[in-house]
Design a protein around this motif. Structure first.
Motif, PDB file in Angstrom:
ATOM      1  N   LYS A   1      -8.666  -0.492   4.494  1.00 26.46           N
ATOM      2  CA  LYS A   1      -7.508  -0.388   3.607  1.00 26.46           C
ATOM      3  C   LYS A   1      -7.844  -0.786   2.171  1.00 26.46           C
ATOM      4  O   LYS A   1      -7.205  -0.320   1.222  1.00 26.46           O
ATOM      5  CB  LYS A   1      -6.367  -1.273   4.126  1.00 26.46           C
TER       6      LYS A   1
ATOM      7  N   LEU B   1       0.839  -1.197   0.000  1.00 31.33           N
ATOM      8  CA  LEU B   1       0.000   0.000   0.000  1.00 31.33           C
ATOM      9  C   LEU B   1       0.879   1.254   0.000  1.00 31.33           C
ATOM     10  O   LEU B   1       0.514   2.283  -0.580  1.00 31.33           O
ATOM     11  CB  LEU B   1      -0.914   0.005   1.227  1.00 31.33           C
TER      12      LEU B   1
ATOM     13  N   MET C   1      -2.093  -1.080  -6.891  1.00 25.31           N
ATOM     14  CA  MET C   1      -3.132  -0.933  -5.881  1.00 25.31           C
ATOM     15  C   MET C   1      -4.227  -1.984  -6.062  1.00 25.31           C
ATOM     16  O   MET C   1      -4.913  -2.349  -5.110  1.00 25.31           O
ATOM     17  CB  MET C   1      -3.724   0.474  -5.937  1.00 25.31           C
TER      18      MET C   1
ATOM     19  N   LYS D   1      -6.336   5.228  -4.007  1.00 24.84           N
ATOM     20  CA  LYS D   1      -5.041   5.490  -4.625  1.00 24.84           C
ATOM     21  C   LYS D   1      -5.060   5.113  -6.103  1.00 24.84           C
ATOM     22  O   LYS D   1      -4.361   5.714  -6.924  1.00 24.84           O
ATOM     23  CB  LYS D   1      -3.940   4.709  -3.905  1.00 24.84           C
TER      24      LYS D   1
ATOM     25  N   THR E   1      -8.836   2.376   0.826  1.00 24.80           N
ATOM     26  CA  THR E   1      -7.673   3.248   0.636  1.00 24.80           C
ATOM     27  C   THR E   1      -6.922   2.890  -0.637  1.00 24.80           C
ATOM     28  O   THR E   1      -6.522   3.772  -1.412  1.00 24.80           O
ATOM     29  CB  THR E   1      -6.715   3.138   1.837  1.00 24.80           C
ATOM     30  N   ALA E   2      -6.738   1.594  -0.858  1.00 24.38           N
ATOM     31  CA  ALA E   2      -6.043   1.147  -2.077  1.00 24.38           C
ATOM     32  C   ALA E   2      -6.822   1.539  -3.321  1.00 24.38           C
ATOM     33  O   ALA E   2      -6.248   1.993  -4.322  1.00 24.38           O
ATOM     34  CB  ALA E   2      -5.839  -0.368  -2.035  1.00 24.38           C
TER      35      ALA E   2
ATOM     36  N   THR F   1      -2.895  -4.955  -4.312  1.00 28.60           N
ATOM     37  CA  THR F   1      -2.870  -4.642  -2.887  1.00 28.60           C
ATOM     38  C   THR F   1      -4.267  -4.763  -2.285  1.00 28.60           C
ATOM     39  O   THR F   1      -4.448  -5.322  -1.194  1.00 28.60           O
ATOM     40  CB  THR F   1      -2.331  -3.218  -2.669  1.00 28.60           C
ATOM     41  N   ALA F   2      -5.264  -4.247  -3.004  1.00 28.92           N
ATOM     42  CA  ALA F   2      -6.651  -4.349  -2.533  1.00 28.92           C
ATOM     43  C   ALA F   2      -7.057  -5.811  -2.385  1.00 28.92           C
ATOM     44  O   ALA F   2      -7.739  -6.179  -1.424  1.00 28.92           O
ATOM     45  CB  ALA F   2      -7.592  -3.632  -3.497  1.00 28.92           C
TER      46      ALA F   2
ATOM     47  N   TYR G   1      -5.745  -7.237   0.869  1.00 24.74           N
ATOM     48  CA  TYR G   1      -6.569  -6.865   2.023  1.00 24.74           C
ATOM     49  C   TYR G   1      -7.906  -7.609   2.016  1.00 24.74           C
ATOM     50  O   TYR G   1      -8.423  -7.983   3.078  1.00 24.74           O
ATOM     51  CB  TYR G   1      -6.801  -5.357   2.030  1.00 24.74           C
TER      52      TYR G   1
END
Length: 276
Positions: free
Chosen positions: A128, A85, A102, A135, A131-132, A105-106, A109
């Protein structure tokens, strides 16, 4: 396992990895297999191969959901996802640097949440995800992730309030990328209104109110421009509808932009249509 543990204690992670993988391969149904699989992940983590470590931890959690250090493994996955992240590059086959992602990354999570949806770490992992996506500038998916957090963890006020506020921010950002998409601004207003209603003592309530005022002003501007467009092509009824919408959006708002101009145009259009 003794060889693997002794080598790990001596920081000989290559030997520890080799021994632990042999336990998993040769004795997959033994009582030692879960801890050996965990050791594989620990070795990769210590060697700096975080992507592989995450995947090996995932195997433990999927195959051995009753392992005694389940929460610790979730926390290790969460820490690894945090590195990506922050911008760490993913690697092809664990070696060739590719790029930060991202999207991947997502997904990390999301797996953490799936592994333990009601664990201590899951609410933060769900946030999160949002958040990813933010981004990534995928604001619809960000809003969806925050909505999921607010709904699933409604019994945890701090998490739910944070999720609801972030959902509103995601809709706000999406509205700023769509010139005439009034529905997205409406979703942002609705979400911030729910936030203020459910959490009136939250310190961000004044900021939420400012955002609502700003969004309504933007909606008024968009409706005013649409009304002008219809008026240009002599679509008087359609123009009046949008001018009325500008006025409605301005109700209760002090110094509402476009309200006076819209009211004036409505009166002029009424006179114009009445004479015809």
């Amino acid at each position: 396992m003794d060889v693997a543990q002794e080598a790990f204690n001596k920081k000989d992670y290559s030997l520890a990895l080799k021994a632990a993988r042999r336990v998993v391969r040769v004795w997959p149904l033994s009582d030692y297999a879960p801890q050996a699989q965990y050791m594989v992940g620990r070795c990769y983590e210590e060697k700096g191969q975080d992507q592989k470590a995450f995947n090996e931890y995932q195997k433990v959690l999927e195959k051995q959901p009753k392992i005694s250090n389940y929460e610790e493994i979730l926390e290790r996955q969460y820490a690894i996802a945090g590195k990506y992240l922050a911008g760490k590059w993913f690697r092809l086959w664990g070696y060739i640097p590719l790029f930060p992602s991202m999207d991947k990354t997502a997904v990390m999570y999301e797996k953490i949440v799936h592994n333990g949806p009601y664990s201590e770490i899951a609410p933060q992992a769900q946030l999160k995800v949002g958040t990813a996506r933010e981004k990534q500038k995928n604001y619809p998916l960000a809003a969806k992730a925050y909505e999921t957090a607010a709904d699933r963890y409604h019994d945890r006020p701090k998490v739910a309030a944070e999720a609801l506020y972030r959902e509103g921010v995601a809709f706000q950002k999406q509205a700023q990328t769509a010139e005439y998409d009034q529905s997205t601004a409406g979703q942002a207003i609705s979400t911030f209104t729910d936030f203020m209603t459910l959490y009136p003592s939250d310190a961000r309530v004044p900021q939420a109110q400012k955002v609502i005022t700003s969004l309504k002003a933007e909606q008024a501007r968009g409706n005013f421009m649409i009304a002008r467009f219809y008026e240009k092509y002599k679509k008087w009824d359609a123009a009046k509808i949008y001018y009325n919408e500008v006025v409605n959006l301005s109700l209760g708002e002090t110094n509402a932009p476009y309200a006076a101009a819209a009211t004036k145009r409505i009166d002029e259009l009424k006179q114009k249509t009445a004479t015809k």
